[in-house]
Write a protein that holds these residues in place. Structure first.
Motif, mmCIF file in Angstrom:
data_model
loop_
_atom_site.group_PDB
_atom_site.id
_atom_site.type_symbol
_atom_site.label_atom_id
_atom_site.label_comp_id
_atom_site.label_asym_id
_atom_site.label_seq_id
_atom_site.Cartn_x
_atom_site.Cartn_y
_atom_site.Cartn_z
ATOM 1 N N ASN A 126 -18.791 23.843 -22.575
ATOM 2 C CA ASN A 126 -17.679 23.709 -21.620
ATOM 3 C C ASN A 126 -18.225 23.744 -20.221
ATOM 4 O O ASN A 126 -17.367 23.703 -19.110
ATOM 5 C CB ASN A 126 -16.474 24.199 -21.876
ATOM 6 C CG ASN A 126 -16.465 25.689 -21.451
ATOM 7 O OD1 ASN A 126 -17.413 26.273 -21.725
ATOM 8 N ND2 ASN A 126 -15.188 26.203 -21.161
ATOM 9 N N LEU A 127 -19.235 24.258 -20.005
ATOM 10 C CA LEU A 127 -20.030 24.554 -18.449
ATOM 11 C C LEU A 127 -21.080 23.587 -18.345
ATOM 12 O O LEU A 127 -21.923 23.194 -19.052
ATOM 13 C CB LEU A 127 -20.576 25.897 -18.697
ATOM 14 C CG LEU A 127 -19.627 27.052 -18.973
ATOM 15 C CD1 LEU A 127 -20.236 28.556 -19.095
ATOM 16 C CD2 LEU A 127 -18.476 27.166 -17.928
ATOM 17 N N GLY A 128 -21.017 23.357 -16.904
ATOM 18 C CA GLY A 128 -22.200 22.526 -16.481
ATOM 19 C C GLY A 128 -22.518 22.650 -15.100
ATOM 20 O O GLY A 128 -21.508 23.138 -14.315
ATOM 21 N N ALA A 129 -23.760 22.528 -14.575
ATOM 22 C CA ALA A 129 -24.084 22.913 -13.335
ATOM 23 C C ALA A 129 -25.523 21.726 -13.211
ATOM 24 O O ALA A 129 -26.372 21.352 -13.950
ATOM 25 C CB ALA A 129 -24.738 24.214 -13.350
ATOM 26 N N MET A 130 -25.213 21.274 -11.943
ATOM 27 C CA MET A 130 -26.255 20.217 -11.159
ATOM 28 C C MET A 130 -26.875 20.801 -9.871
ATOM 29 O O MET A 130 -25.955 21.078 -9.103
ATOM 30 C CB MET A 130 -25.791 18.964 -11.237
ATOM 31 C CG MET A 130 -26.643 17.691 -10.601
ATOM 32 S SD MET A 130 -26.367 16.156 -11.117
ATOM 33 C CE MET A 130 -24.697 15.740 -10.277
ATOM 34 N N LEU A 158 -24.486 28.732 -13.405
ATOM 35 C CA LEU A 158 -23.758 28.366 -14.841
ATOM 36 C C LEU A 158 -23.084 29.801 -14.922
ATOM 37 O O LEU A 158 -21.916 29.782 -15.598
ATOM 38 C CB LEU A 158 -24.581 28.219 -15.934
ATOM 39 C CG LEU A 158 -23.907 27.288 -16.926
ATOM 40 C CD1 LEU A 158 -23.540 25.864 -16.274
ATOM 41 C CD2 LEU A 158 -24.909 26.771 -18.049
ATOM 42 N N GLN A 159 -24.023 30.759 -14.894
ATOM 43 C CA GLN A 159 -23.298 32.327 -15.051
ATOM 44 C C GLN A 159 -22.192 32.414 -13.993
ATOM 45 O O GLN A 159 -21.163 33.010 -14.672
ATOM 46 C CB GLN A 159 -24.574 33.219 -14.564
ATOM 47 C CG GLN A 159 -24.141 34.641 -14.485
ATOM 48 C CD GLN A 159 -25.224 35.523 -14.000
ATOM 49 O OE1 GLN A 159 -26.245 35.310 -14.296
ATOM 50 N NE2 GLN A 159 -24.821 36.594 -13.280
ATOM 51 N N ASN A 190 -27.149 32.852 -1.212
ATOM 52 C CA ASN A 190 -26.583 34.405 -1.116
ATOM 53 C C ASN A 190 -26.060 34.547 -2.386
ATOM 54 O O ASN A 190 -25.451 35.922 -2.721
ATOM 55 C CB ASN A 190 -25.208 34.347 -0.024
ATOM 56 C CG ASN A 190 -25.955 34.346 1.476
ATOM 57 O OD1 ASN A 190 -26.837 34.845 1.724
ATOM 58 N ND2 ASN A 190 -25.072 33.720 2.293
ATOM 59 N N LEU A 191 -26.066 33.877 -3.623
ATOM 60 C CA LEU A 191 -25.910 34.109 -4.809
ATOM 61 C C LEU A 191 -26.316 35.282 -5.536
ATOM 62 O O LEU A 191 -27.915 35.198 -5.516
ATOM 63 C CB LEU A 191 -25.765 32.890 -5.805
ATOM 64 C CG LEU A 191 -24.632 31.805 -5.550
ATOM 65 C CD1 LEU A 191 -25.061 30.732 -6.851
ATOM 66 C CD2 LEU A 191 -23.322 32.472 -5.703
ATOM 67 N N CYS A 221 -20.876 22.425 -10.058
ATOM 68 C CA CYS A 221 -20.324 23.130 -11.112
ATOM 69 C C CYS A 221 -19.301 22.872 -11.856
ATOM 70 O O CYS A 221 -18.179 22.497 -11.124
ATOM 71 C CB CYS A 221 -20.464 24.698 -10.996
ATOM 72 S SG CYS A 221 -22.082 25.216 -10.304
ATOM 73 N N PHE A 222 -19.221 22.498 -13.071
ATOM 74 C CA PHE A 222 -18.031 22.045 -13.883
ATOM 75 C C PHE A 222 -17.674 23.110 -15.069
ATOM 76 O O PHE A 222 -18.689 23.752 -15.549
ATOM 77 C CB PHE A 222 -18.419 20.750 -14.689
ATOM 78 C CG PHE A 222 -18.455 19.529 -13.765
ATOM 79 C CD1 PHE A 222 -17.454 18.349 -14.068
ATOM 80 C CD2 PHE A 222 -19.332 19.488 -12.925
ATOM 81 C CE1 PHE A 222 -17.501 17.292 -13.487
ATOM 82 C CE2 PHE A 222 -19.301 18.012 -12.270
ATOM 83 C CZ PHE A 222 -18.537 17.035 -12.399
#
Length: 317
Positions: free
Chosen positions: A95-99, A127-128, A151-152, A182-183
């Motif tokens: 259920n997670l997405g990142a582009m 995603l984390q 900065n992450l 991110c979703f």
């Protein structure tokens, strides 16, 4: 560890010779341990050990420090150089997405495995943090721009900006982390991702970062218990190829006369069958598009969007 992957050859090397005698065995043992632990070159590990009397821990600290310094030095010198090439990375896991979009100076570097691994790393860091999000509703999105991404935090007190500097030191040209979206989906919402051009004969892309010049993440509902991945991918390809501006609503959005000018997804000709519309295909497959996002590498972007973008759908509670 990223330092192991991206900076293996980044440090200055000098030729040295081990002292012979009873200490040679200990030196070789320390060298083997340091190389296994850090992944740095033989010559750099020898230099580090000689500078620190074969103390593996101190030698490791010195190697990391030198790699970081070299990376930041190169990054500072190259900061004004244009980054017109690059890649879009798309990662979906459950259920997670990142582009993400990362840029560099040349297509040669964009096709380099070192650069692709870094795209994967940035996507996984995004995603984390997305996984930790709590929200009300069915679908949540978060847009990051460059400074927020750099900065992450990652590991060992570093952030993505530190790792970007190491990448620049390794590939020898300027690079940037441009943006990310991110979703996170809940309840009956599903996610699918696609990057173009895509490799052939790939059965699944679950938890795999796809890379290309274009990408999209699709959020949808399906009345079919096990939605067909190839159909999901075809809708993503539609979004990548025909660049719709919105999903569209029946009764509110009417089809335009010239089909080539259609910007509503549901009224566009379906790429795989021009005799039918996307809306007709969606109905046939008992699927409803909830939301989507499309990236094109190098396209202009709006200003800083470091904010939560709520889903078009709100909680039914």
């Amino acid at each position: 560890m990223l330092l192991q992957k991206f900076c293996t050859r980044a440090l200055h090397t000098t030729r040295m010779v081990y002292a012979s005698g009873t200490g040679a065995g200990l030196e070789k043992s320390a060298l083997a341990a340091l190389r296994k632990k850090t992944g740095y070159t033989f010559a750099n590990c020898k230099k580090a050990l000689e500078l620190h009397n074969n103390n593996v821990n101190e030698a490791e600290k010195w190697l990391h420090s030198q790699a970081q310094t070299l990376g930041w030095t190169k990054a500072t010198k190259m900061a004004d150089r244009a980054t017109a090439q690059g890649l879009v990375g798309v990662l979906v896991r459950g259920n997670l997405g990142a582009m993400v979009e990362l840029n560099c100076e040349t297509d040669f570097v964009a096709r380099n495995d070192v650069f692709k691994r870094f795209v994967d790393h940035v996507a996984r860091i995004c995603l984390q943090y997305t996984e930790e999000i709590e929200f009300d509703g069915d679908l949540w999105k978060l847009g990051y721009q460059s400074e927020a991404l750099k900065n992450l935090p990652t590991d060992e007190g570093r952030n993505l900006g530190d790792h970007l500097a190491l990448l620049i030191g390794a590939v020898g040209e300027n690079a940037t982390i441009k943006r990310a979206i991110c979703f996170k989906a809940k309840h009956d919402i599903n996610l699918c991702g696609y990057a173009h051009p895509a490799p052939a004969n790939v059965g699944t892309t679950e938890d795999t970062t796809q890379v290309g010049k274009y990408g999209t993440i699709l959020a949808f509902r399906s009345d079919i218990k096990y939605p067909d991945y190839e159909f999901q991918k075809s809708i993503c390809q539609q979004i990548v190829g025909l660049k719709p501006k919105k999903i569209g609503e029946y009764g509110k959005d009417k089809p335009v006369e010239n089909k080539d000018d259609e910007t509503c997804l549901i009224h566009q000709e379906y790429l795989l069958d021009a005799d039918r519309t996307v809306g007709e295909i969606l109905k046939e497959n008992q699927t409803t598009v909830v939301d989507y996002h499309r990236y094109e590498c190098g396209e202009p972007t709006r200003g800083n969007l470091d904010e939560i973008i709520r889903s078009r759908e709100q909680s039914s509670n």
